[in-house]
Write a protein that holds these residues in place. Sequence first.
Motif, PDB file in Angstrom:
ATOM      1  N   HIS A 177       0.818  -1.214   0.000  1.00 34.41           N
ATOM      2  CA  HIS A 177       0.000   0.000   0.000  1.00 34.41           C
ATOM      3  C   HIS A 177       0.853   1.264   0.000  1.00 34.41           C
ATOM      4  N   LEU A 178       2.102   1.170   0.478  1.00 36.84           N
ATOM      5  CA  LEU A 178       3.003   2.327   0.421  1.00 36.84           C
ATOM      6  C   LEU A 178       3.780   2.363  -0.888  1.00 36.84           C
ATOM      7  N   ALA A 179       4.027   1.188  -1.471  1.00 37.13           N
ATOM      8  CA  ALA A 179       4.751   1.142  -2.745  1.00 37.13           C
ATOM      9  C   ALA A 179       3.985   1.859  -3.839  1.00 37.13           C
ATOM     10  N   SER A 180       2.644   1.772  -3.813  1.00 34.71           N
ATOM     11  CA  SER A 180       1.851   2.471  -4.829  1.00 34.71           C
ATOM     12  C   SER A 180       2.019   3.978  -4.705  1.00 34.71           C
ATOM     13  N   ASN A 181       2.094   4.484  -3.463  1.00 31.90           N
ATOM     14  CA  ASN A 181       2.319   5.926  -3.283  1.00 31.90           C
ATOM     15  C   ASN A 181       3.702   6.340  -3.765  1.00 31.90           C
ATOM     16  N   VAL A 182       4.705   5.493  -3.508  1.00 28.93           N
ATOM     17  CA  VAL A 182       6.060   5.787  -3.968  1.00 28.93           C
ATOM     18  C   VAL A 182       6.122   5.798  -5.489  1.00 28.93           C
ATOM     19  N   LEU A 183       5.477   4.827  -6.123  1.00 33.27           N
ATOM     20  CA  LEU A 183       5.452   4.780  -7.586  1.00 33.27           C
ATOM     21  C   LEU A 183       4.742   6.000  -8.164  1.00 33.27           C
ATOM     22  N   THR A 184       3.654   6.423  -7.513  1.00 31.13           N
ATOM     23  CA  THR A 184       2.949   7.626  -7.982  1.00 31.13           C
ATOM     24  C   THR A 184       3.860   8.841  -7.941  1.00 31.13           C
ATOM     25  N   HIS A 185       4.650   8.964  -6.864  1.00 32.38           N
ATOM     26  CA  HIS A 185       5.580  10.090  -6.751  1.00 32.38           C
ATOM     27  C   HIS A 185       6.678  10.010  -7.814  1.00 32.38           C
ATOM     28  N   ILE A 186       7.192   8.795  -8.076  1.00 28.57           N
ATOM     29  CA  ILE A 186       8.277   8.652  -9.049  1.00 28.57           C
ATOM     30  C   ILE A 186       7.791   8.941 -10.473  1.00 28.57           C
ATOM     31  N   THR A 187       6.597   8.471 -10.791  1.00 23.46           N
ATOM     32  CA  THR A 187       6.094   8.628 -12.168  1.00 23.46           C
ATOM     33  C   THR A 187       5.391   9.964 -12.392  1.00 23.46           C
ATOM     34  N   GLN A 188       5.187  10.752 -11.342  1.00 23.52           N
ATOM     35  CA  GLN A 188       4.476  12.012 -11.504  1.00 23.52           C
ATOM     36  C   GLN A 188       5.147  12.967 -12.497  1.00 23.52           C
ATOM     37  N   PRO A 189       6.487  13.142 -12.469  1.00 22.99           N
ATOM     38  CA  PRO A 189       7.095  14.033 -13.474  1.00 22.99           C
ATOM     39  C   PRO A 189       6.845  13.583 -14.912  1.00 22.99           C
ATOM     40  N   MET A 190       6.855  12.267 -15.159  1.00 24.87           N
ATOM     41  CA  MET A 190       6.599  11.783 -16.525  1.00 24.87           C
ATOM     42  C   MET A 190       5.159  12.060 -16.949  1.00 24.87           C
ATOM     43  N   VAL A 191       4.223  11.904 -15.989  1.00 25.88           N
ATOM     44  CA  VAL A 191       2.823  12.171 -16.319  1.00 25.88           C
ATOM     45  C   VAL A 191       2.610  13.651 -16.597  1.00 25.88           C
ATOM     46  N   GLU A 192       3.231  14.502 -15.786  1.00 22.76           N
ATOM     47  CA  GLU A 192       3.073  15.941 -15.978  1.00 22.76           C
ATOM     48  C   GLU A 192       3.715  16.419 -17.276  1.00 22.76           C
ATOM     49  N   ALA A 193       4.746  15.714 -17.728  1.00 21.44           N
ATOM     50  CA  ALA A 193       5.402  16.091 -18.985  1.00 21.44           C
ATOM     51  C   ALA A 193       4.619  15.646 -20.212  1.00 21.44           C
ATOM     52  N   CYS A 194       3.615  14.788 -20.035  1.00 24.13           N
ATOM     53  CA  CYS A 194       2.819  14.299 -21.166  1.00 24.13           C
ATOM     54  C   CYS A 194       1.808  15.370 -21.569  1.00 24.13           C
ATOM     55  N   ASP A 195       1.730  15.661 -22.884  1.00 21.07           N
ATOM     56  CA  ASP A 195       0.825  16.701 -23.371  1.00 21.07           C
ATOM     57  C   ASP A 195      -0.640  16.374 -23.101  1.00 21.07           C
ATOM     58  N   PHE A 196      -0.972  15.089 -23.107  1.00 20.78           N
ATOM     59  CA  PHE A 196      -2.367  14.696 -22.920  1.00 20.78           C
ATOM     60  C   PHE A 196      -2.885  15.111 -21.541  1.00 20.78           C
ATOM     61  N   PHE A 197      -1.989  15.124 -20.524  1.00 22.15           N
ATOM     62  CA  PHE A 197      -2.388  15.446 -19.168  1.00 22.15           C
ATOM     63  C   PHE A 197      -1.983  16.870 -18.781  1.00 22.15           C
ATOM     64  N   ALA A 198      -1.681  17.725 -19.783  1.00 23.89           N
ATOM     65  CA  ALA A 198      -1.138  19.046 -19.496  1.00 23.89           C
ATOM     66  C   ALA A 198      -2.122  19.926 -18.742  1.00 23.89           C
ATOM     67  N   ASN A 199      -3.429  19.781 -19.021  1.00 20.81           N
ATOM     68  CA  ASN A 199      -4.425  20.651 -18.423  1.00 20.81           C
ATOM     69  C   ASN A 199      -5.171  20.018 -17.249  1.00 20.81           C
ATOM     70  N   CYS A 200      -4.626  18.941 -16.728  1.00 22.56           N
ATOM     71  CA  CYS A 200      -5.295  18.261 -15.616  1.00 22.56           C
ATOM     72  C   CYS A 200      -5.148  19.086 -14.350  1.00 22.56           C
ATOM     73  N   GLU A 201      -6.111  18.906 -13.455  1.00 25.79           N
ATOM     74  CA  GLU A 201      -6.033  19.564 -12.151  1.00 25.79           C
ATOM     75  C   GLU A 201      -4.926  18.901 -11.320  1.00 25.79           C
ATOM     76  N   THR A 202      -4.537  19.602 -10.262  1.00 22.74           N
ATOM     77  CA  THR A 202      -3.442  19.111  -9.415  1.00 22.74           C
ATOM     78  C   THR A 202      -3.820  17.797  -8.744  1.00 22.74           C
ATOM     79  N   GLY A 203      -5.054  17.653  -8.336  1.00 19.77           N
ATOM     80  CA  GLY A 203      -5.466  16.444  -7.653  1.00 19.77           C
ATOM     81  C   GLY A 203      -5.381  15.199  -8.491  1.00 19.77           C
ATOM     82  N   PHE A 204      -5.404  15.354  -9.837  1.00 22.21           N
ATOM     83  CA  PHE A 204      -5.354  14.191 -10.697  1.00 22.21           C
ATOM     84  C   PHE A 204      -3.984  13.547 -10.666  1.00 22.21           C
ATOM     85  N   THR A 205      -2.922  14.340 -10.681  1.00 20.70           N
ATOM     86  CA  THR A 205      -1.569  13.793 -10.689  1.00 20.70           C
ATOM     87  C   THR A 205      -1.077  13.528  -9.283  1.00 20.70           C
TER      88      THR A 205
END
Length: 370
Positions: free
Chosen positions: A342-370
């Motif tokens: 249950h903590l590994a999923s949070n760690v993975l979310t933190h690690i992959t967050q920069p890649m998700v934010e760099a994706c154009d498809f998710f550029a206009n998402c709200e902060t809570g989504f990422t």
Amino acid sequence: ETIYETKESLKKIQNTAMTVMGGNKRSKLKDMMAEHRVVTKEFRILPNSKVHLYWDVFSLAAILYYAVDAPVRIASSYRTSTLASAYDYGFIVGYCIDIMFVVDMILRASVYAYDSYEHGRTVVINDQTEIRKRYISSGKFKIDLFAILPFDLIAAGTGSYHSLLRTSKLIRVLQIPQGVTNLQKHLDACLHIKTNETQRSILLMLLYSILLIVWSSAGWNALRPEENVVISVYWALTTLSTVGYGDVTPQDFVETCYALSVGAVGAVFTAAVVANVTSFFHDAELSENNYEHRMNCIKRFVERHKIPHDCAQRVMEYFDYIDQEQHGLNESIILQEAIPRHLASNVLTHITQPMVEACDFFANCETGFT
């Protein structure tokens, strides 16, 4: 007809994208990933509040005051051949600290929220009944209750006050290790200052060294009315450290027995300090040569099992990659074995967050989504 179906499909994709990217409708995915805060109308002190940090520092200082004041006061009373004690400013400080500990007990039983694990998640317990039940069932409550009992004030009401009745406060010395642990945890949670077990051990050794020197010197000063405080501290320091220059020596049977007791305690404590210091330097040396040590172990393992050269070469190249590219960390093993799921999923979310934010498809998402 094909063009019409294509347009309808594009509309559905567009509606879905708008929903995911923060349109008027909210998706279940976004609701699940949004940050939820526990809201309560009653006042609560959360586990990551700086109040805990300030109290940790104050409680350690207060315990040291108790541990120094009571033996020194008893030694002074013994030197004057009377157990009666006159009130002075030291008592005022002690009673103010007593009041602060009473307030702390009330807060711990009512408004100190705490973390717990439920269904694989970390939750903050705000229920006052659960908070009170947890504190009352803890060992800390028993020590707090005994230490806060006003034996000295009860005796003062009968007209026979003496210093020995303040020694009940010394039981708080047992709370020093837990107090240092709490300070270590709250420094990380509140100020993001990380400390290791070696630093914790050094602080504990320093605090206990101060207490042993004060207690030993107070006892020696009580047995030697003609000597001043500086000489008593000097004797305690040289005896506890097993140096013993021999310029200050016991003169009768009582002083000899006391010196033997202090010397025995000093020998054990000095051995513990030396062992901790040696362990510290050994761990530091091992961490610096960690890569070399690990590679030597792998080489011995390969030679012992007579692994073919090609396979052994691939094994060595793998560990070279782990050390050079990932700084000795095998992330997959850490995420799968060392960290709970249950903590590994949070760690993975933190690690992959920069890649998700760099994706154009998710550029206009709200902060809570990422």
